[in-house]
Design a protein around this motif. Structure first.
Motif, PDB file in Angstrom:
ATOM      1  N   ARG A   1     -44.839  64.209 -27.119  1.00 56.51           N
ATOM      2  CA  ARG A   1     -45.432  63.856 -28.404  1.00 56.51           C
ATOM      3  C   ARG A   1     -45.537  62.347 -28.560  1.00 56.51           C
ATOM      4  NH1 ARG A   1     -42.208  68.534 -30.401  1.00 56.51           N
ATOM      5  NH2 ARG A   1     -43.738  70.111 -30.872  1.00 56.51           N
ATOM      6  N   SER A   2     -44.591  61.623 -28.007  1.00 52.27           N
ATOM      7  CA  SER A   2     -44.646  60.172 -28.170  1.00 52.27           C
ATOM      8  C   SER A   2     -45.823  59.577 -27.396  1.00 52.27           C
ATOM      9  CB  SER A   2     -43.332  59.514 -27.735  1.00 52.27           C
ATOM     10  OG  SER A   2     -43.156  59.590 -26.334  1.00 52.27           O
ATOM     11  N   ARG A   3     -46.152  60.147 -26.251  1.00 52.68           N
ATOM     12  CA  ARG A   3     -47.292  59.645 -25.485  1.00 52.68           C
ATOM     13  C   ARG A   3     -48.612  59.993 -26.180  1.00 52.68           C
ATOM     14  NH1 ARG A   3     -46.893  57.726 -20.401  1.00 52.68           N
ATOM     15  NH2 ARG A   3     -48.811  58.787 -19.765  1.00 52.68           N
ATOM     16  N   TYR A   4     -48.688  61.164 -26.808  1.00 58.36           N
ATOM     17  CA  TYR A   4     -49.869  61.519 -27.599  1.00 58.36           C
ATOM     18  C   TYR A   4     -50.029  60.508 -28.746  1.00 58.36           C
ATOM     19  CZ  TYR A   4     -52.853  63.909 -30.951  1.00 58.36           C
ATOM     20  OH  TYR A   4     -53.850  64.205 -31.859  1.00 58.36           O
ATOM     21  N   SER A   5     -48.941  60.227 -29.437  1.00 59.36           N
ATOM     22  CA  SER A   5     -48.985  59.250 -30.532  1.00 59.36           C
ATOM     23  C   SER A   5     -49.433  57.883 -30.028  1.00 59.36           C
ATOM     24  CB  SER A   5     -47.616  59.132 -31.203  1.00 59.36           C
ATOM     25  OG  SER A   5     -47.273  60.338 -31.819  1.00 59.36           O
ATOM     26  N   ALA A   6     -49.041  57.538 -28.822  1.00 60.51           N
ATOM     27  CA  ALA A   6     -49.461  56.261 -28.249  1.00 60.51           C
ATOM     28  C   ALA A   6     -50.966  56.244 -27.988  1.00 60.51           C
ATOM     29  CB  ALA A   6     -48.692  55.976 -26.961  1.00 60.51           C
ATOM     30  N   TYR A   7     -51.529  57.370 -27.559  1.00 64.35           N
ATOM     31  CA  TYR A   7     -52.987  57.437 -27.416  1.00 64.35           C
ATOM     32  C   TYR A   7     -53.670  57.318 -28.773  1.00 64.35           C
ATOM     33  CZ  TYR A   7     -53.485  58.367 -22.444  1.00 64.35           C
ATOM     34  OH  TYR A   7     -53.504  58.240 -21.090  1.00 64.35           O
ATOM     35  N   ASP A  13     -49.554  49.722 -23.839  1.00 69.85           N
ATOM     36  CA  ASP A  13     -48.315  49.179 -23.259  1.00 69.85           C
ATOM     37  C   ASP A  13     -47.235  50.259 -23.207  1.00 69.85           C
ATOM     38  OD1 ASP A  13     -49.445  46.687 -22.882  1.00 69.85           O
ATOM     39  OD2 ASP A  13     -48.664  45.881 -24.767  1.00 69.85           O
ATOM     40  N   TYR A  14     -47.119  51.055 -24.274  1.00 69.08           N
ATOM     41  CA  TYR A  14     -46.126  52.135 -24.303  1.00 69.08           C
ATOM     42  C   TYR A  14     -46.450  53.184 -23.245  1.00 69.08           C
ATOM     43  CZ  TYR A  14     -43.235  55.998 -25.856  1.00 69.08           C
ATOM     44  OH  TYR A  14     -42.318  57.021 -25.896  1.00 69.08           O
ATOM     45  N   LEU A  15     -47.731  53.527 -23.097  1.00 59.76           N
ATOM     46  CA  LEU A  15     -48.119  54.522 -22.104  1.00 59.76           C
ATOM     47  C   LEU A  15     -47.755  54.065 -20.695  1.00 59.76           C
ATOM     48  CD1 LEU A  15     -51.543  55.541 -23.612  1.00 59.76           C
ATOM     49  CD2 LEU A  15     -49.507  56.986 -23.423  1.00 59.76           C
ATOM     50  N   ILE A  16     -48.010  52.813 -20.403  1.00 60.07           N
ATOM     51  CA  ILE A  16     -47.668  52.285 -19.079  1.00 60.07           C
ATOM     52  C   ILE A  16     -46.153  52.235 -18.904  1.00 60.07           C
ATOM     53  CG2 ILE A  16     -47.772  50.218 -17.625  1.00 60.07           C
ATOM     54  CD1 ILE A  16     -50.640  49.825 -18.795  1.00 60.07           C
ATOM     55  N   GLN A  17     -45.448  51.818 -19.939  1.00 59.50           N
ATOM     56  CA  GLN A  17     -43.987  51.720 -19.894  1.00 59.50           C
ATOM     57  C   GLN A  17     -43.335  53.092 -19.684  1.00 59.50           C
ATOM     58  OE1 GLN A  17     -42.367  50.453 -23.651  1.00 59.50           O
ATOM     59  NE2 GLN A  17     -40.511  49.645 -22.715  1.00 59.50           N
ATOM     60  N   THR A  18     -43.956  54.160 -20.189  1.00 58.86           N
ATOM     61  CA  THR A  18     -43.378  55.500 -20.067  1.00 58.86           C
ATOM     62  C   THR A  18     -43.992  56.293 -18.911  1.00 58.86           C
ATOM     63  OG1 THR A  18     -44.925  56.374 -21.719  1.00 58.86           O
ATOM     64  CG2 THR A  18     -42.737  55.654 -22.501  1.00 58.86           C
ATOM     65  N   THR A  19     -44.617  55.589 -17.975  1.00 61.50           N
ATOM     66  CA  THR A  19     -45.136  56.185 -16.745  1.00 61.50           C
ATOM     67  C   THR A  19     -44.188  55.815 -15.608  1.00 61.50           C
ATOM     68  OG1 THR A  19     -47.415  56.024 -17.532  1.00 61.50           O
ATOM     69  CG2 THR A  19     -47.104  56.231 -15.159  1.00 61.50           C
ATOM     70  N   GLY A  80     -32.449  56.579 -16.536  1.00 58.71           N
ATOM     71  CA  GLY A  80     -31.890  57.272 -17.689  1.00 58.71           C
ATOM     72  C   GLY A  80     -32.906  57.733 -18.722  1.00 58.71           C
ATOM     73  N   ASN A  81     -34.206  57.482 -18.493  1.00 57.54           N
ATOM     74  CA  ASN A  81     -35.252  57.868 -19.440  1.00 57.54           C
ATOM     75  C   ASN A  81     -36.249  58.822 -18.780  1.00 57.54           C
ATOM     76  OD1 ASN A  81     -34.425  56.093 -21.613  1.00 57.54           O
ATOM     77  ND2 ASN A  81     -35.146  54.424 -20.317  1.00 57.54           N
ATOM     78  N   TRP A  82     -36.781  59.751 -19.567  1.00 52.77           N
ATOM     79  CA  TRP A  82     -37.836  60.626 -19.074  1.00 52.77           C
ATOM     80  C   TRP A  82     -39.149  59.860 -19.078  1.00 52.77           C
ATOM     81  CZ3 TRP A  82     -37.014  64.964 -16.597  1.00 52.77           C
ATOM     82  CH2 TRP A  82     -35.829  65.657 -16.817  1.00 52.77           C
ATOM     83  N   VAL A  83     -39.858  59.894 -17.942  1.00 46.28           N
ATOM     84  CA  VAL A  83     -41.145  59.208 -17.812  1.00 46.28           C
ATOM     85  C   VAL A  83     -42.163  60.152 -17.171  1.00 46.28           C
ATOM     86  CG1 VAL A  83     -40.213  56.859 -17.731  1.00 46.28           C
ATOM     87  CG2 VAL A  83     -40.442  58.169 -15.615  1.00 46.28           C
ATOM     88  N   TYR A  84     -43.417  59.921 -17.477  1.00 42.80           N
ATOM     89  CA  TYR A  84     -44.531  60.728 -16.970  1.00 42.80           C
ATOM     90  C   TYR A  84     -44.746  60.430 -15.490  1.00 42.80           C
ATOM     91  CZ  TYR A  84     -49.397  62.261 -16.445  1.00 42.80           C
ATOM     92  OH  TYR A  84     -50.558  62.853 -16.035  1.00 42.80           O
ATOM     93  N   LEU A  85     -44.779  61.489 -14.676  1.00 39.23           N
ATOM     94  CA  LEU A  85     -45.043  61.332 -13.245  1.00 39.23           C
ATOM     95  C   LEU A  85     -46.511  61.609 -12.939  1.00 39.23           C
ATOM     96  CD1 LEU A  85     -44.017  60.785 -10.382  1.00 39.23           C
ATOM     97  CD2 LEU A  85     -43.444  63.230 -10.233  1.00 39.23           C
ATOM     98  N   ASP A  86     -46.967  62.804 -13.250  1.00 36.99           N
ATOM     99  CA  ASP A  86     -48.377  63.155 -13.053  1.00 36.99           C
ATOM    100  C   ASP A  86     -48.680  64.448 -13.790  1.00 36.99           C
ATOM    101  OD1 ASP A  86     -47.424  65.274 -11.509  1.00 36.99           O
ATOM    102  OD2 ASP A  86     -47.957  64.360  -9.611  1.00 36.99           O
ATOM    103  N   GLY A  87     -49.924  64.869 -13.711  1.00 35.55           N
ATOM    104  CA  GLY A  87     -50.302  66.085 -14.412  1.00 35.55           C
ATOM    105  C   GLY A  87     -51.516  66.735 -13.798  1.00 35.55           C
TER     106      GLY A  87
END
Length: 116
Positions: A1-7, A13-19, A80-87
């Motif tokens: 949900r946080s990545r959707y909110s970032a879009y 910057d948040y999207l790249i940081q959480t990738t 220690g953080n969950w990050v997006y790998l691929d989809g």
């Protein structure tokens, strides 16, 4: 949900940081920024979630078409953080008549609401 909110807020910057670091090289920040700003984001539906995968549909209006991304995203823990790998993503495009109800669920006709 946080990545959707970032879009929705075009917070690239948040999207790249959480990738995941291994996936960041593929990111094109300018293209992501332009796409996020052009889309009129409508809603997010979470279809399925497990420990490291999320299946979702994200709906948005681009031009006068309703589009949806149907993706199963994979996440990993990194520092220690969950990050997006691929989809695995599939795009769907739906025509909306001007007199149809707006897909944003406002109850108004599309031409009186999100039509541009």
């Amino acid at each position: 949900r946080s990545r959707y909110s970032a879009y929705v807020t075009a917070n690239i910057d948040y999207l790249i940081q959480t990738t995941a670091k291994e996936s960041r090289e593929e990111s094109d920040a300018d293209a992501m920024q332009q796409w996020a700003e052009q889309a009129n984001w409508i809603k997010l539906e979470i279809l399925n979630a497990s420990d490291n995968q999320i299946e979702f549909k994200a709906f948005y209006i681009l031009g006068n078409k309703l589009e949806a991304i149907h993706e199963t995203s994979e996440f990993i823990k990194e520092d220690g953080n969950w990050v997006y790998l691929d989809g695995d993503a599939h795009m769907h495009v739906y025509d909306i008549g001007r007199n149809n109800l707006c897909p944003c669920e406002s109850g108004k006709k599309f031409k009186k609401c999100c039509y541009k």
